[in-house]
Design an enzyme around this catalytic site. Sequence first.
Site, short mmCIF file in Angstrom:
data_model
loop_
_atom_site.label_atom_id
_atom_site.label_comp_id
_atom_site.label_asym_id
_atom_site.label_seq_id
_atom_site.Cartn_x
_atom_site.Cartn_y
_atom_site.Cartn_z
N HIS A 183 7.41 5.45 6.14
CA HIS A 183 6.88 5.52 7.41
C HIS A 183 7.64 7.02 8.20
CE1 HIS A 183 5.11 1.47 8.49
NE2 HIS A 183 5.04 1.85 7.26
N HIS B 256 3.47 -1.44 -2.32
CA HIS B 256 3.32 -3.02 -2.19
C HIS B 256 3.87 -3.72 -3.21
CE1 HIS B 256 -0.12 -2.19 1.00
NE2 HIS B 256 0.95 -1.86 1.41
#
Length: 792
Positions: free
Chosen positions: A160, A325
């Site tokens: 992020h 993920h």
Amino acid sequence: MRDLEASGFNSETKNMEKKWITSYVAGGLLVQLAVIFCISVFFVDSSNRLTTSASGSSDLEYASHGRSLLSEIVGSDSLDVEGGDGGERHRQGGEDEDEENYFPGGKKRKKYKDDFLSDLKKVDFETVREELVALFTDSKEEWPADYGHYGPLYVRLAWHCAGSYRIFDGRGGCDGSRIRQEPERSWDDNANLNYAVDLLRNIKEKHSISWGDLIILAGNTAIEDMGGPKIGFCPGRQDDLHGAASLFLGPGAEQDSYFPCEDIGNCDHATQYFAAVRPGLIYVDPAGPKGDPTDFQGSVEDIRRTFSRMGMNDTETVALIGGGHAFGKTHGACPAGPSGEPAQGEKPKDNPVHPYQGICGRGKMMGKGINTVTSGFEGPWTSTPTKWSNMYFRMLQNLEYKLDSSPHGNPQYSVDEDKSGASPRSISVDGSGTEKVMMLTTDIALSKVGQDAAYISLVEEFSSDISKLDEEFAAAWYKLTTRDMGPYSRCFPIPSLLKPQPFQFPLPEPDQEQISLIPYPRVANRIKKEVLLTEEDSKWMVTYAYQCALTFRSTDYLGGCDGARIRFEPEKGWSVNAGLEKVAMEKLKSIKEFFGESLSWADLITLAGTVGMRVLFDDSDAHRMKFCPGRTDLVEYDGGSDYLRPVIDGEFTNTIEMLREHMLRSGLTTREYVVLMGRPRSKEQQIEMGYEGSYGDNNLIGGKKNQYFTTLVEENWVEYRSQAGKMQYKADGGSNKFILKSDHLLLEAEDLRKIVDDFAYAENAFMSEFAAAWTKMMNNDRFDGPSGNLCN
């Protein structure tokens, strides 16, 4: 950790920041002028023998990629072949503190460490890695580690921090580490990441490593510690003191003003300005377009568009999503409060001291551990959330999913046990039980349900070949975390540094031996005697060099004249470059052929413009533009100019906001940018662009050098359509003087008009500041590590 003061602005700093931004929007910028220290000037006597300078030296020394070289001077004119000060803007503590270091649009930071490079050299990155590995399994009560391992948290933090980068203007990324500050730390997608930052403080305090480098290194180390591939690392990120450079990413007034999005949740469809579908997200809405969990084709479009606007192709996109993920889980343990209060707690912008005090659960575990709410979705993607694998792809490939919802109420997908059998389960975050896996709408969109052939093929490939996933993920992750760092030459050299990658647009290494043999002063004299036969010739060369160098942008350090990409499309086809190849390059070919391959086009273009300016400035010793050689040429186009098209091109569609935006990206202060607007213009080149004439036909040689500014303020300008049909301005009253919309904009803003007035009535100040700004612009792209410039 929850009781520690959150990183970033305190209220006083925040108020000061708002006051400054308000001042900026109003146009009241305070600028301090850059000072360039002159070097000893060498003279040549009529018999071509060097006379000694005041320092007693009898050789001409000049900077060339950090080397001091000797060169014979031939002719009656000397040439300053030396370094400029362009690299100062990349340092913590450059000059022009009011504007250079507080401008919100580029990567400029206030001086708070004079010894950034010295500190960087002291960092033992292997020791930092070892301490990170120890941290990962040292779960703290203040913010317990999911599954007993903080690794997934740091993969998310690094992703992020870096994932805010967007390629169209180079903004975002982890250089500056603004994820610690407003507005980024209060973005919806960054909830609870303040705890990840707090957990790193002990390591940060022990080592002279920047926050940006530590965050990325933590993500890399986490991936490797959990069994993932070896990840490349490019050190050299410098921390910003505040998050002003992210204000343009939104949400907020600055973003609304410069990059508006009228269709929130659909920004990436509306404009090229956004990577994410709306401000506050990193990429897409995981619940589907505008929260529609059944719109898989719409999710496919969103994914491809948002990742491409970060410079990622399909393979990189799918590898990053599935590789990322493989780790961790989403958090949505409970619904919002009875009065609608967010289950995550207040954002840092609303509660800077104690943000994200979640309301789920009771007692000492309230709002954390199994009671955490972050995104509102709930569950891991795989049954081994702290172990690297390709399970994510195997599950997408082999299992059927059905629409479900999280405890928070967010739409998500669970395994359809009627079709696929019992759902895989992972251990719960606190080890007390197990929990089912889940997928998000954007995950399902990659499978056959999304009906995208490219994504389906990649899911199949990665599900059956983990070594291929290792390779593609490692490359894509390095690109994700390094793209905003600019060229390879800005990476601090460490033994494990990867070779230059395509996304860094590497140039051929300069041949130092060949460069040392080039008599640049002799090249300059040949240019003067064989090319600059008229004043118009000098103006062509000035324009060529100016347009070549002005492609540099400070946000991600791309562009500039090194490589001479102006010789290739798309640059040579831009309207602002009309006629440059046909006229300017053609005039220089004989010089290039005479000196051969050792003399690069990039150096020749820059030198020709610099010599042209010296001629137009009457060879004034007091206002010399210095030349720093050592540039190389790109052999074939590499895509490095694809997103560098000028924001300002003179068209009537240009606005004051566009002009300010171009200033922000240019690596120049407002005053430097404006003084360079007063450069000599080629009347012939203006006609090639479709306009008529220039701001005056008065001769600069022997005449006033600040004619541009005196003409701007003394004439009354009226709209005029050229014979080619292009709108511009013409001086009222019949005089044959013309300017473009971009010129007229300087009269339309109070702060810019004041600078115009300054130069209109102070020729000497104009010449002095022009010389300094020109030298800086020509050398802005001459990197020497993360904070240096080869020409200093």
